[in-house]
Design a protein around this motif. Structure first.
Motif, PDB file in Angstrom:
ATOM      1  N   TRP A   1     -15.493  15.967 -24.120  1.00 23.64           N
ATOM      2  CA  TRP A   1     -14.681  15.030 -24.906  1.00 23.64           C
ATOM      3  C   TRP A   1     -15.414  13.687 -25.054  1.00 23.64           C
ATOM      4  O   TRP A   1     -15.458  13.089 -26.127  1.00 23.64           O
ATOM      5  CB  TRP A   1     -13.333  14.845 -24.192  1.00 23.64           C
ATOM      6  CG  TRP A   1     -12.505  13.704 -24.686  1.00 23.64           C
ATOM      7  CD1 TRP A   1     -11.643  13.723 -25.725  1.00 23.64           C
ATOM      8  CD2 TRP A   1     -12.480  12.374 -24.150  1.00 23.64           C
ATOM      9  NE1 TRP A   1     -11.074  12.484 -25.877  1.00 23.64           N
ATOM     10  CE2 TRP A   1     -11.571  11.629 -24.928  1.00 23.64           C
ATOM     11  CE3 TRP A   1     -13.129  11.727 -23.092  1.00 23.64           C
ATOM     12  CZ2 TRP A   1     -11.291  10.296 -24.686  1.00 23.64           C
ATOM     13  CZ3 TRP A   1     -12.858  10.398 -22.849  1.00 23.64           C
ATOM     14  CH2 TRP A   1     -11.947   9.687 -23.638  1.00 23.64           C
ATOM     15  N   PHE A   2     -16.031  13.274 -23.949  1.00 25.28           N
ATOM     16  CA  PHE A   2     -16.760  11.998 -23.940  1.00 25.28           C
ATOM     17  C   PHE A   2     -17.943  12.038 -24.926  1.00 25.28           C
ATOM     18  O   PHE A   2     -18.123  11.109 -25.725  1.00 25.28           O
ATOM     19  CB  PHE A   2     -17.241  11.713 -22.515  1.00 25.28           C
ATOM     20  CG  PHE A   2     -18.263  10.623 -22.419  1.00 25.28           C
ATOM     21  CD1 PHE A   2     -17.924   9.313 -22.736  1.00 25.28           C
ATOM     22  CD2 PHE A   2     -19.561  10.891 -22.012  1.00 25.28           C
ATOM     23  CE1 PHE A   2     -18.867   8.297 -22.652  1.00 25.28           C
ATOM     24  CE2 PHE A   2     -20.498   9.890 -21.926  1.00 25.28           C
ATOM     25  CZ  PHE A   2     -20.150   8.584 -22.240  1.00 25.28           C
TER      26      PHE A   2
ATOM     27  N   PHE B   1     -26.853  12.374 -37.325  1.00 28.31           N
ATOM     28  CA  PHE B   1     -26.143  11.951 -36.119  1.00 28.31           C
ATOM     29  C   PHE B   1     -25.247  13.054 -35.565  1.00 28.31           C
ATOM     30  O   PHE B   1     -25.133  13.235 -34.352  1.00 28.31           O
ATOM     31  CB  PHE B   1     -25.310  10.703 -36.426  1.00 28.31           C
ATOM     32  CG  PHE B   1     -25.447   9.668 -35.362  1.00 28.31           C
ATOM     33  CD1 PHE B   1     -26.512   8.785 -35.385  1.00 28.31           C
ATOM     34  CD2 PHE B   1     -24.555   9.610 -34.304  1.00 28.31           C
ATOM     35  CE1 PHE B   1     -26.666   7.856 -34.381  1.00 28.31           C
ATOM     36  CE2 PHE B   1     -24.709   8.674 -33.293  1.00 28.31           C
ATOM     37  CZ  PHE B   1     -25.760   7.799 -33.335  1.00 28.31           C
TER      38      PHE B   1
ATOM     39  N   ASN C   1     -16.822  11.880 -28.523  1.00 32.59           N
ATOM     40  CA  ASN C   1     -16.474  10.513 -28.924  1.00 32.59           C
ATOM     41  C   ASN C   1     -17.673   9.585 -28.964  1.00 32.59           C
ATOM     42  O   ASN C   1     -17.755   8.700 -29.804  1.00 32.59           O
ATOM     43  CB  ASN C   1     -15.437   9.926 -27.953  1.00 32.59           C
ATOM     44  CG  ASN C   1     -14.063  10.430 -28.272  1.00 32.59           C
ATOM     45  OD1 ASN C   1     -13.641  10.410 -29.417  1.00 32.59           O
ATOM     46  ND2 ASN C   1     -13.388  10.948 -27.270  1.00 32.59           N
ATOM     47  N   LEU C   2     -18.587   9.794 -28.003  1.00 33.57           N
ATOM     48  CA  LEU C   2     -19.765   8.919 -27.936  1.00 33.57           C
ATOM     49  C   LEU C   2     -20.547   8.975 -29.250  1.00 33.57           C
ATOM     50  O   LEU C   2     -20.989   7.958 -29.778  1.00 33.57           O
ATOM     51  CB  LEU C   2     -20.666   9.349 -26.771  1.00 33.57           C
ATOM     52  CG  LEU C   2     -21.898   8.473 -26.541  1.00 33.57           C
ATOM     53  CD1 LEU C   2     -21.497   7.114 -25.988  1.00 33.57           C
ATOM     54  CD2 LEU C   2     -22.871   9.142 -25.575  1.00 33.57           C
ATOM     55  N   PHE C   3     -20.686  10.186 -29.790  1.00 34.70           N
ATOM     56  CA  PHE C   3     -21.428  10.335 -31.044  1.00 34.70           C
ATOM     57  C   PHE C   3     -20.507  10.242 -32.269  1.00 34.70           C
ATOM     58  O   PHE C   3     -20.950  10.492 -33.383  1.00 34.70           O
ATOM     59  CB  PHE C   3     -22.191  11.666 -31.049  1.00 34.70           C
ATOM     60  CG  PHE C   3     -23.356  11.655 -30.086  1.00 34.70           C
ATOM     61  CD1 PHE C   3     -24.570  11.094 -30.459  1.00 34.70           C
ATOM     62  CD2 PHE C   3     -23.237  12.167 -28.814  1.00 34.70           C
ATOM     63  CE1 PHE C   3     -25.637  11.061 -29.580  1.00 34.70           C
ATOM     64  CE2 PHE C   3     -24.289  12.131 -27.927  1.00 34.70           C
ATOM     65  CZ  PHE C   3     -25.499  11.574 -28.297  1.00 34.70           C
ATOM     66  N   SER C   4     -19.253   9.882 -32.042  1.00 36.36           N
ATOM     67  CA  SER C   4     -18.255   9.731 -33.119  1.00 36.36           C
ATOM     68  C   SER C   4     -18.256  10.930 -34.052  1.00 36.36           C
ATOM     69  O   SER C   4     -18.132  10.775 -35.277  1.00 36.36           O
ATOM     70  CB  SER C   4     -18.507   8.449 -33.932  1.00 36.36           C
ATOM     71  OG  SER C   4     -18.733   7.372 -33.101  1.00 36.36           O
TER      72      SER C   4
ATOM     73  N   ASP D   1     -13.787  16.950 -19.711  1.00 33.88           N
ATOM     74  CA  ASP D   1     -13.780  15.496 -19.931  1.00 33.88           C
ATOM     75  C   ASP D   1     -15.117  15.016 -20.496  1.00 33.88           C
ATOM     76  O   ASP D   1     -15.168  14.174 -21.388  1.00 33.88           O
ATOM     77  CB  ASP D   1     -13.496  14.751 -18.614  1.00 33.88           C
ATOM     78  CG  ASP D   1     -12.028  14.832 -18.229  1.00 33.88           C
ATOM     79  OD1 ASP D   1     -11.228  15.264 -19.073  1.00 33.88           O
ATOM     80  OD2 ASP D   1     -11.697  14.474 -17.074  1.00 33.88           O
ATOM     81  N   PHE D   2     -16.199  15.563 -19.956  1.00 29.82           N
ATOM     82  CA  PHE D   2     -17.525  15.133 -20.421  1.00 29.82           C
ATOM     83  C   PHE D   2     -17.799  15.602 -21.847  1.00 29.82           C
ATOM     84  O   PHE D   2     -18.437  14.900 -22.622  1.00 29.82           O
ATOM     85  CB  PHE D   2     -18.623  15.604 -19.454  1.00 29.82           C
ATOM     86  CG  PHE D   2     -18.827  14.628 -18.325  1.00 29.82           C
ATOM     87  CD1 PHE D   2     -19.663  13.544 -18.480  1.00 29.82           C
ATOM     88  CD2 PHE D   2     -18.141  14.768 -17.127  1.00 29.82           C
ATOM     89  CE1 PHE D   2     -19.826  12.616 -17.451  1.00 29.82           C
ATOM     90  CE2 PHE D   2     -18.299  13.849 -16.102  1.00 29.82           C
ATOM     91  CZ  PHE D   2     -19.146  12.775 -16.259  1.00 29.82           C
TER      92      PHE D   2
ATOM     93  N   ASP E   1     -10.981  21.493 -10.764  1.00 34.65           N
ATOM     94  CA  ASP E   1     -11.446  20.116 -11.006  1.00 34.65           C
ATOM     95  C   ASP E   1     -12.756  20.114 -11.776  1.00 34.65           C
ATOM     96  O   ASP E   1     -12.952  19.325 -12.697  1.00 34.65           O
ATOM     97  CB  ASP E   1     -11.644  19.375  -9.672  1.00 34.65           C
ATOM     98  CG  ASP E   1     -10.317  18.913  -9.085  1.00 34.65           C
ATOM     99  OD1 ASP E   1      -9.284  19.116  -9.761  1.00 34.65           O
ATOM    100  OD2 ASP E   1     -10.314  18.379  -7.959  1.00 34.65           O
TER     101      ASP E   1
ATOM    102  N   GLU F   1     -15.145  11.281 -36.377  1.00 38.18           N
ATOM    103  CA  GLU F   1     -15.073  10.286 -37.444  1.00 38.18           C
ATOM    104  C   GLU F   1     -16.153  10.514 -38.501  1.00 38.18           C
ATOM    105  O   GLU F   1     -15.909  10.357 -39.690  1.00 38.18           O
ATOM    106  CB  GLU F   1     -15.221   8.887 -36.860  1.00 38.18           C
ATOM    107  CG  GLU F   1     -13.914   8.402 -36.294  1.00 38.18           C
ATOM    108  CD  GLU F   1     -14.114   7.282 -35.324  1.00 38.18           C
ATOM    109  OE1 GLU F   1     -14.802   7.506 -34.301  1.00 38.18           O
ATOM    110  OE2 GLU F   1     -13.613   6.188 -35.588  1.00 38.18           O
ATOM    111  N   LEU F   2     -17.340  10.914 -38.058  1.00 40.86           N
ATOM    112  CA  LEU F   2     -18.424  11.162 -39.016  1.00 40.86           C
ATOM    113  C   LEU F   2     -18.091  12.363 -39.895  1.00 40.86           C
ATOM    114  O   LEU F   2     -18.398  12.371 -41.085  1.00 40.86           O
ATOM    115  CB  LEU F   2     -19.749  11.378 -38.280  1.00 40.86           C
ATOM    116  CG  LEU F   2     -20.321  10.116 -37.614  1.00 40.86           C
ATOM    117  CD1 LEU F   2     -21.530  10.465 -36.742  1.00 40.86           C
ATOM    118  CD2 LEU F   2     -20.737   9.090 -38.657  1.00 40.86           C
TER     119      LEU F   2
END
Lengths: 129, 815
Positions: free
Chosen positions: A31-32, A87, A35-38, A28-29, A21, A41-42
């Motif tokens: 991955w988070f 970024f 995504n949080l800092f994109s 998971d964190f 676990d 996509e950047l």
């Protein structure tokens, strides 16, 4: 049901399912933060002009206007790249920190039963000394 | 599955169950907070002691300085205890959220706690069992009383789970419903409270889902919860949207998005389809078609929530959804060239931005409105979409889509069409259950499952506009303050019915004794106004009792009858009596003379027209009065298209008007009257035959004559034949009319005696088979009223007189 039975069950959970676990939560964190800092996509849009601003090249052959359009778009691309680099680096730093924290937590987790017992025993000894 | 097998399966959670048995989750949470507080305080003392000691030179804190070592020991002990509770809780959550288990943790806990000699008590005394019963309106006290007075207890040997499907997963509903099967006393206990198997299951499912959701909310570390945190830095990856901001707005600022709340769950199928299509390629576009465009916008809003929460699939992550405001573009720009160039700029910007998804609500209306300014939106959109750089969702209602869009093949080639089905009552119930939690979190209320079922059925039945889900939510928010005002906590179906009755005037729910009396003596009440017509009155009364008992189809009008018979035999009078009895007033009759709609323009006059923007007479009247009796006089004279309109109305309980909007007819009793076949009825009456028994022959003859088509007649709940009035019926009519006259004469203090001679005279004079009671009314006016009026003017009839009229030389005169 007997309360004493909890200890062996707990220990087997702690080093099996519990450990799995923890690893899953660290993933998971990660991955988070990604995504949080994109970051994805950047990176995908790394060379695009800043906020997609730029000049469209003229439809007719006009060297001066073409050069102007090229220059403007180039500046906006460079600006975009600079901003995105900042970024992305920020995000990567956060990810690295999280990864280090995660590894540290994992190590602590492995030792946690001993830490708890150790703290309890030392604490009791100190309390009543 | 036997109870022993269940216990074995529940052992999957054994360590967590063991923990719950000794220190339940709630207590652990409290304990953890206390221990954390103490360790924090001790740590603070540890840190502050040396600082304070140096400031105060040891005075005052000497004790603490002397015991620094012991205080450190205390900190370690308390902190170790906190850590222990913390890791035990981690183990609990790990088991609670474990995947691929044979049952939910809560069910396993219920099984583990159950005493082998009493399975029922195991369910009813568990937190979830108690909560389920409360949701069914059964209190803790009722349960305690039931458990105490039982004669037989179901043991674990007698009990087993009756599986409802092939899935080996044991749900709370399966576990508890099997209990009813084996515990006859529990089944009886529930039945006595009007709780059937479906309602019981609805409560169990609701409680199980709520329990799981409450636990989900605690798990802030879960991937779902983390996905809901919005990303930063995304704006730097994509372009600006200046023009879109000018004539459009982000979906996140749209009311459909802001109000979607828990409703998004019921649109999941639509969202999944939308996602699947949009993921196909960067140029994939969707045409969302729904009966009402609003419902389609709800799907877009639910999709937008998934995008915003980051729970959408990777290819659609980070999409910015913009709504193009067609009306404001047309209103602001007005000129064809301006509109076209602005739209082109918007399309270019949207495709350049890189992550914009455009939404055009009311697409068909936008296209139609623009065409009035000669703007060819179809070509404009076709051109923009064929570049494959733009992604768009167009929303249209069914009618608009069929009329304006469907035939534009070039445009439609760029779209994948999705027709959204209308949401049914079960979707609405699950939605309402989600919304109830929002209300209960802020108001001291507890809704029972039955009250929510009443909300959904009432919303579907009695309120016309909007989807059943929206109407149900609106009603829910009306019921909540009404119950709070009464100082009650438990919301029951009666509370819902009261709110509905206040809005519509229609009574629902259990019958009051006064109402029961009224309904059982409906025939007598009707006969006070209608003479003879035994079978017709009986047929109508029976149909109305069925409707009030809730046995009629809620998706059709409350009742529909075709009254056949000659003029003046009681058709209109029966309608009036019905309006009075059912809706409390004759004013609730919406009367339309169908002979005015016999021409080719008849249908347009009734439902209005899109081209002329004229509202229809029928649609306007039904929008004004949604609840009442719709009386369609001389129905046979209406045009064939008008009959077709009623074919749909009788079948589905609504029709679509000329503007493409739905008009509800489900709260109406529809009565069509007709003289068709009067000659056959008259002849049958003359021969002394029972016309009610000849209904089929009469109906066949009417069909043969082409007055009505069989499919139309079949749509009525009943075709009721009113027979011609015979002499004794006419005598009774005369009596009733004299009573009516005497009431009017009370003001003058005069009374006319209803002597046998007078009645016989009136029956003779007022007997015209073609006009029935109308001829009698005319006879009364021409003869009785004339004589009395002449007498009053001549001073022969004065206040206080009781007038007796006699026949003299073939005419009536004062006696």
């Amino acid at each position: 049901m007997h309360l004493g039975l909890i200890l062996p069950h707990y220990i087997s959970w702690h080093y099996a399912r519990g450990l799995r676990d923890i690893v899953r939560h660290i993933k998971d964190f990660l991955w988070f933060f990604w995504n949080l800092f994109s970051i994805g996509e950047l990176l995908k849009t790394f060379f695009a002009p800043f906020q997609r601003l730029g000049q469209t090249a003229p439809t007719r052959f006009d060297p001066q206007k073409m050069l102007e359009a090229f220059a403007t778009t180039l500046v906006m691309r460079l600006l975009g790249m600079a901003m995105r680099t900042f970024f992305i680096l920020l995000g990567l730093f956060a990810l690295a920190a999280l990864l280090a924290g995660g590894i540290f937590f994992l190590v602590v987790w492995l030792l946690l039963p001993f830490i708890i017992v150790g703290m309890f025993v030392t604490g009791l000894m100190a309390l009543f000394s | 599955m036997t109870f022993a097998e269940l216990q074995h399966k529940a052992d999957t959670f054994y360590p967590a169950l063991l923990l719950e048995h000794y220190v339940p989750h709630k207590k652990r949470k409290k304990l953890a907070s206390i221990l954390f507080g103490i360790s924090g305080a001790v740590l603070l003392i540890m840190l502050l002691t040396p600082v304070l000691g140096s400031f105060l030179n040891g005075s005052g804190v000497q004790f603490l300085i002397d015991h620094t070592y012991n205080i450190r020991g205390l900190f370690f002990v308390v902190f170790a205890c906190w850590l222990t509770v913390y890791v035990l809780d981690a183990m609990y959550y790990s088991f609670y959220f474990m995947k691929d288990t044979p049952m939910d943790f809560d069910v396993a806990q219920m099984i583990a706690k159950t005493r082998p000699h009493d399975v029922t008590a195991g369910f009813l005394e568990h937190e979830l069992g108690l909560y389920t019963m409360l949701r069914l309106g059964v209190t803790k006290k009722d349960i305690a009383h039931f458990l105490k007075q039982r004669e037989h207890m179901v043991t674990s040997q007698e009990y087993q789970v009756i599986e409802q499907d092939d899935d080996p997963f044991v749900t709370l509903a399966e576990y508890a419903r099997s209990l009813i099967h084996f515990d006859a006393e529990l089944a009886r206990f529930l039945k006595q409270r009007g709780i059937d198997a479906d309602t019981f299951k609805a409560a169990l499912d609701w409680v199980a889902t709520s329990a799981h959701k409450a636990k989900d909310a605690e798990a802030w570390w879960s991937r779902d919860a983390l996905a809901r945190v919005p990303s930063i830095g995304r704006d730097w990856a994509y372009g600006q949207t200046y023009y879109l901001d000018q004539f459009g707005h982000a979906l996140t600022t749209d009311p459909s998005y802001q109000n979607i709340g828990a409703r998004r769950r019921v649109y999941q199928d639509g969202v999944d389809t939308l996602t699947r299509i949009l993921l196909k390629s960067s140029g994939a576009n969707v045409m969302l078609v729904a009966e009402q465009a609003l419902a389609a916008m709800n799907v877009v809003a639910a999709f937008g929530k998934d995008v915003a929460d980051g729970t959408i699939q990777a290819g659609l992550e980070g999409k910015r959804i913009y709504i193009i405001d067609g009306t404001s573009i047309i209103d602001a720009l007005k000129e064809k060239t301006d509109i076209e160039s602005k739209l082109r700029q918007m399309f270019v910007q949207a495709s350049q931005a890189g992550n914009v998804l455009l939404v055009v609500p009311e697409f068909a209306t936008f296209v139609a409105n623009a065409s009035s300014l000669e703007v060819d939106l179809v070509s404009l959109f076709t051109e923009a979409l064929s570049s494959n750089r733009l992604q768009l969702i167009a929303v249209a209602n069914s009618r608009g889509f069929h009329e304006t869009i469907e035939t534009q093949h070039d445009l439609m080639r760029n779209f994948e069409k999705v027709v959204l089905p209308e949401l049914d009552a079960s979707a609405a119930l699950s939605l309402v259950q989600g919304e109830v939690h929002v209300i209960e979190a802020t108001q001291p209320l507890l809704f029972t499952v039955q009250s929510l079922q009443a909300v959904v059925t009432s919303a579907e039945r009695y309120f016309a506009d909007g989807s059943v889900t929206d109407k149900a939510i609106d009603l829910l928010y009306e019921v909540a303050p009404a119950v709070t005002q009464q100082g009650k906590v438990l919301v029951l179906p009666e509370d819902v019915y009261n709110v509905v009755e206040k809005r519509t005037g229609i009574k629902q729910g259990d019958l009051s004794s006064e109402e029961q009396e009224k309904l059982s003596s409906l025939e007598t009440t009707l006969h006070q106004r209608i003479v003879g017509q035994e079978k017709a009155v009986n047929a109508v009364a029976t149909a109305l009792r069925r409707s009030r008992a809730g046995l009629t189809n809620p998706k059709r009008p409350m009742g529909s009858f075709l009254f056949l018979g000659p003029t003046g035999v009681g058709k209109t009078e029966t309608t009036k009596a019905l309006a009075e009895t059912f809706f409390g007033s004759e004013d609730k009759i919406i009367r339309i003379d169908m002979s005015e709609y016999s021409g080719s323009e008849g249908l347009t006059k009734l439902i209005g027209s899109f081209e002329s923007k004229q509202p229809g007479i029928l649609s306007s009247k039904l929008r004004e009065t949604q609840y009442g009796v719709l009386l369609l006089d001389e129905f046979e004279k209406a045009a064939r298209e008008v009959h077709d309109l009623f074919l749909q109305m009788l079948d589905e309980g609504y029709f679509t008007d000329g503007r493409g909007e739905r008009v509800n007819a489900r709260n109406l009793i529809i009565i069509a009257t007709s003289n068709a076949g009067s000659d056959i009825i008259y002849e049958a009456t003359e021969r002394g035959e029972d016309v009610a028994e000849k209904t089929d022959t009469i109906v066949d003859e009417i069909i043969k004559r082409g007055m009505f088509r069989p499919e139309l007649l079949n749509r009525f709940d009943g075709v009721i034949v009113f027979h011609s009035l015979d002499a004794s019926a006419l005598r009774q009519v005369a009596k009733l009319l004299l009573v009516d006259l005497n009431e009017r004469l009370t003001i003058k203090g005069v009374k006319v005696l209803a002597t046998d001679d007078l009645l016989e005279y009136l029956v003779r004079i007022g007997n015209d088979p073609k006009f029935g009671a109308r001829a009698m009314r005319r006879a009364l006016q021409d003869e009785v009223e004339r004589v009395v009026a002449d007498g009053m003017i001549a001073g022969r009839v004065v206040t206080g007189d009781v007038v007796s009229l006699v026949e003299r030389e073939g005419r009536l005169a004062l006696g």
